[in-house]
Design an enzyme around this catalytic site. Structure first.
Site, PDB file in Angstrom:
ATOM      1  N   ALA A  41       0.824  -1.212   0.000  1.00 36.67           N
ATOM      2  CA  ALA A  41       0.000   0.000   0.000  1.00 36.67           C
ATOM      3  C   ALA A  41       0.863   1.269   0.000  1.00 36.67           C
ATOM      4  O   ALA A  41       2.092   1.201   0.050  1.00 36.67           O
ATOM      5  CB  ALA A  41      -0.934  -0.017   1.206  1.00 36.67           C
ATOM      6  N   HIS A  42       0.206   2.390  -0.031  1.00 40.02           N
ATOM      7  CA  HIS A  42       0.928   3.663  -0.148  1.00 40.02           C
ATOM      8  C   HIS A  42       1.785   3.963   1.081  1.00 40.02           C
ATOM      9  O   HIS A  42       1.423   3.628   2.190  1.00 40.02           O
ATOM     10  CB  HIS A  42       0.007   4.842  -0.465  1.00 40.02           C
ATOM     11  CG  HIS A  42      -1.181   5.021   0.416  1.00 40.02           C
ATOM     12  ND1 HIS A  42      -2.079   6.031   0.205  1.00 40.02           N
ATOM     13  CD2 HIS A  42      -1.620   4.336   1.492  1.00 40.02           C
ATOM     14  CE1 HIS A  42      -3.016   5.961   1.113  1.00 40.02           C
ATOM     15  NE2 HIS A  42      -2.769   4.945   1.903  1.00 40.02           N
ATOM     16  N   ASN A  43       2.924   4.571   0.791  1.00 41.04           N
ATOM     17  CA  ASN A  43       3.855   5.018   1.822  1.00 41.04           C
ATOM     18  C   ASN A  43       4.508   3.892   2.622  1.00 41.04           C
ATOM     19  O   ASN A  43       5.157   4.148   3.638  1.00 41.04           O
ATOM     20  CB  ASN A  43       3.167   6.004   2.790  1.00 41.04           C
ATOM     21  CG  ASN A  43       2.747   7.291   2.087  1.00 41.04           C
ATOM     22  OD1 ASN A  43       1.713   7.336   1.443  1.00 41.04           O
ATOM     23  ND2 ASN A  43       3.577   8.298   2.167  1.00 41.04           N
TER      24      ASN A  43
END
Lengths: 351, 351, 351
Positions: free
Chosen positions: C236-238
């Protein structure tokens, strides 16, 4: 892009306290922001960072102040910050364009105001409305509709006859309208049941990369307005998902399930076939749902099998003690056995 | 398409009771069907709908009758209905065609009776047999064989050297023959082990959207005849799956596992590496299988770790009681402790 | 290709015992190898096969000998065998080539020594370094960098602005840089938060088929040097993943998680958002990780929720006994109840 705090606040419809002429050049989380950055305070957990943040400006609820920190005041800072991000980082505006390297059926209807990039195939009878953007490698089957301002990222596939609403975003590798998994066992083999239904994606839906949404056997698989689906999610045939529902990554929803509005599912959840998930239900990550979930019974569910979340928390907390519990019960049985035996001999003695 | 009941029954090899001249225009589940629709009765659970269904005709076992409802009689109504669906909704017949927008190696052998759509790449030495359909964006690696009447939907990828049998269906985004996940740890790093085996997909297999089937390190990964695999399934290198096995969505099978014939796996199952799953085994959804499963020990398995299904059902039923159980044991320990103490003082008194 | 044992040993920097002039034509596992094959012995479990193997030569640790079996001696036989495989099965050398059927922006910089196959799109400002191979259907967004000798298999998608290091391998259908799953709830709807960060894939990473790696909301999602990710994994993001970490298939890592170096995750693991997984941690297949994992507390973790692996093993072993345990506690309660009652009447009697 860069913008003055005063102009930004005006666009957001907010008042501000501090230096309106400050130039905002970017955005960052509160603990990482530096000079020129906008940040935000939404969760009280982060309030401690207000004193130390190096951000130039912050979107925060009323009452937040600090020397040298310009505050844009909002009752809903996270939402206001999100809107500010769209101003700071606007989506690239693409000029209408149909690539000569695309393959568009003569029989398809593609708006002059759409964008159709290289190696896109658009089948017979398909309709692509204005503002729609089809990135390279997208496949649009026969009779498909892609509504206004929808964006299909590279290599998205939409099988024949599916309908995509307006302002829908579909990420790369997602597949809409593949055959449902339906077979009639016969003579030790599996006979394919034709999957002749369709998929309807309503307006403002977002679908993650690699997600698969199967067409109905008969009728429709439907994703309701405003629903957001993460990456690598499986939605089986004839599923109906309501409006403004959120489904996290790697969750799987079996055939003919009905999911209500404003449902939230964590990642890696599995829902068995033909169930109903009431509106407003939340399902914890990695849960296995073997039967319908009623909001009256509990709003939040977790576990395999899923049980009301509070009970799951109680259970998860004590699971580790089970091996010891076994030992303790064994010890109790030993002691109680002795006590019984003594009682027996005492009774014998009393006789 | 439309067809008279009498003609439909004849094609299906069934007798019927009622109005043979009725025109069937579509099909629907028993509770949703309307005039002109064919429906079916397979599960006794739905028998109550026979009285109320608005369908014009029903495929049903002998003995089902209702005024005004025409009955096509079948000992296997679900299978017969599935065959009727293929008559009502025949698969679109595509004329043989090789798109000028495809890229076919001079060294490949593509039947004149195959369909090769836009943006397909067919590599050196590949063979595409008659009746095969390659949708846009399909990639056929060097030396790949695609058998007669197989259908590869848009953006399917088949790596070099893999063999696809006859009448195989592969849905969009599926990847056949990607490298197995094999590395030799050395000096704190992971050194890639070349994956130089292949994948063999036997006849009449169906593979779902987004499913990945890795090539063998050495030798073959093999999917047996008639096996059906759902969306987003992972099949690791050197796995061998038998014939007429069914694997539901998001299941993962680790390297070198041997799965027998007529196995059924639910969704989100995980099978650890190097195991054997006997023919005829069923594995419940979301199970985790850490060791080989023997059909002699149990036909059906469930849970994490997987145990015989009946025991899993018993366990799942009482899981919620564990926190209370802990309290009850604590109370027992208290009471038994008191009893012991009293016994002690009684014995002291007796001394 | 074929090679004499003496030449192979020389290339591997190993000594050998036996027939140096033997011609090696292939490789196979010890129990399957035949004449002309090289095999290896790494796991003592397979030592019994040394006597019976039909292989011509074996890579083995010092001290392994058998009449008629040539031994290439290595302290790290698995690694040496892997290197031998690259000699026996060298990766096909592709001549630099830019297909006239590719679409390369005038504004992109593609090395003359790269390979760009049919139907590849390379966007404005992208850089493709020498030795890089882009298979058909690959999409390289604007401003993307693809480092030296990296291989992107058919239909890989890299969104705008992502950076791919050197010697990276990305398998078909993988998606790099799709939008993170971030929405601000507002008025019963979900407002999309722009995902304006990027993804950085460091050198020597391998990414499996169908895996999705989301771009950061702000900042970077980063995959560290030498890390290997299997098929259908969600990042997922980050998320920040360290160096030389290994993640098996169908695992999902939620937003903003930090994974250390040399971590190993089994298949179908789920990690909740914003956690830290210490370097050196191992997580068993199918585990659910709800909180950060500290290597000090345990090196290996398993279960849902994840607990130290040894405790999980103890738990898994006794889980099946829980239904019986309930019965046993019920019986204890009955007996202890009687004992209490008797005590009561005894005490009454004593009064």
């Amino acid at each position: 892009m860069q913008i003055r705090v005063s102009d930004l606040a005006k666009e957001l419809g907010c008042s501000y306290v501090g230096e309106g002429s400050l130039l905002i050049k970017g955005a960052a989380p509160i603990e990482k922001a530096g000079p020129g950055d906008l940040t935000f305070l939404s969760n009280v957990k982060y309030k401690k960072f207000v004193q130390s943040t190096r951000a130039s400006a912050i979107v925060a609820p009323p009452g937040i102040e600090r020397e040298g920190l310009t505050v844009i005041i909002s009752d809903d800072p996270y939402y206001t910050f999100a809107r500010a991000l769209w101003i700071l980082y606007p989506r690239e505006k693409l000029d209408p364009f149909i690539s000569p390297l695309a393959s568009v059926s003569d029989d398809a209807s593609v708006s002059d105001e759409a964008v159709v990039m290289d190696f896109v195939r658009i089948g017979e009878g398909a309709v692509v409305e204005r503002g729609a953007v089809l990135y390279p490698g997208v496949y649009i089957g026969k009779g498909v509709t892609v509504g206004e301002d929808s964006i299909l990222y590279p290599n998205v596939v939409v099988y024949d006859g599916c309908r995509i609403g307006k302002r829908v975003i579909i990420h790369s590798g997602a597949v809409i309208g593949s055959d449902g998994f339906g077979f009639a066992p016969h003579g030790g083999k599996f006979f394919k049941i034709p999957q002749v239904g369709t998929v309807v994606i309503e307006d403002d839906v977002e679908i993650g990369a690699g997600t698969t949404i199967d067409r109905a056997a008969l009728g429709e698989t439907r994703i309701g307005e405003g629903t957001k689906i993460d990456n690598l999610v499986q939605v089986a045939h004839n599923v109906e998902i309501g409006k403004h529902t959120v489904i996290a990554s790697q969750t799987g929803i079996s055939g003919s399930v009905k999911v209500g509005d404003h449902v939230m599912m964590g990642g890696q959840v599995g829902v068995a076939g033909h169930l109903t998930i009431d509106s407003g239900i939340m399902i914890g990550a990695k849960s296995g749902v073997p039967s319908s979930l009623s909001a009256e019974k509990s709003r939040v569910w977790s576990g395999i099998p899923a049980i009301p979340h509070r009970r799951w928390l109680r259970l998860a907390k004590v699971m580790e003690e089970i091996p010891d519990l076994l030992k303790r019960v064994r010890e109790l049985e030993r002691v109680v056995g002795e006590l019984k035996k003594e009682r027996g001999s005492r009774e014998d003695g009393e006789d």
